[in-house]
Motif scaffolding. Structure first.
Motif: not given
Length: 259
Positions: A67, A171-173, A178, A210, A212
């Motif tokens: 990112n 949060r990605w999961h 991250d 997404g 991000n």
């Protein structure tokens, strides 16, 4: 001759479908862009080693990783923004105290500070990549790290957000977050690359789906949201194309006038 443009592509949900596969029309479209003399680059939250195969398959040598924290132009590193080392040490100590594992990530590898944990197994497996973090609790020493993964249940990251102001927590999961430098973004990484390229704003394009990607799509003049993106992402983009698994890249490039 067509004027040269630069096109940035996110990976997950943009180049790759929900099965982590590259649609044939997307691959053909990217080869056509390159044949027409355009610069094709990737802008992703992934680490560079997590999509080396994809870069090789598409012949792409320019990319914005983590990112925006690690930027490479035609194989040359042009910008890095590592995590603050003293803050990372304090963060690691707190995570250990809370029995929350972490995975340290640089541009080459990722290492976990615990030998094994079900949250690590579950979340990393969802990426469908060949790499898996091995155990090295001191991997944070003597190297630049661009991202750390924190493994905890939803909501448990709030205590870290309050204490560690040098970091952003994304949060990605359901069991993983991250941890990246505060204020870093794909948009900043892209800015570093286009400054080097000297390509004007009206010939800069970006595709994403997404949260991000929000800043990237808001700052790039010719932005394209995938049809599978959330509504807030679509509202930020100039164009909205088909979903990734319905030839979204191809149709988006047609809409933007690049094919």
């Amino acid at each position: 001759m067509t004027e040269q443009s630069v096109i940035f592509f996110d990976i997950d949900g943009t180049l790759l479908d929900h099965n982590k596969e590259l649609p044939a029309t997307a691959k053909e479209a990217i080869f056509q862009l390159k044949e027409n003399g355009h610069v094709v680059a990737i802008a992703t939250g992934r680490a560079p080693f997590m999509y080396a195969d994809l870069r090789e398959e598409l012949g792409i040598h320019s990319y914005v990783s983590y990112n925006g924290q690690y930027v490479v132009l035609e194989g040359e590193v042009i910008y890095t923004n590592p995590l603050n080392k003293s803050s990372l040490l304090n963060f690691t100590e707190k995570a250990l105290h809370n029995n929350h594992p972490v995975v340290y990530m640089d541009h080459e590898d990722m290492r976990a500070n615990v030998p094994e944990h079900p949250y690590i197994n579950e979340s990393i497996a969802s990426l469908k990549i060949n790499q898996f973090p091995t155990h090295d609790p001191y991997y944070y020493q003597d190297r630049a790290l661009y991202q750390t993964l924190l493994f905890c249940a939803e909501g448990e990251e709030k205590q870290y957000e309050r204490e560690f102001k040098d970091f952003d927590f994304v949060r990605w999961h359901p069991v993983s977050v991250d941890v990246v430098p505060k204020g870093g973004s794909k948009a900043i990484g892209i800015k570093k690359m286009v400054e080097k390229l000297g390509i004007p704003r009206d010939r800069q394009y970006a595709f994403g789906d997404g949260l991000n990607d929000l800043e990237m799509l808001s700052s790039i003049e010719n932005s394209v949201a995938m049809g599978n993106a959330e509504e807030v992402i679509k509202l930020a983009a100039k164009y909205v194309t088909h979903p990734v698994d319905d030839d979204g890249i191809y149709h988006g490039l047609k809409m933007a006038g690049l094919l």
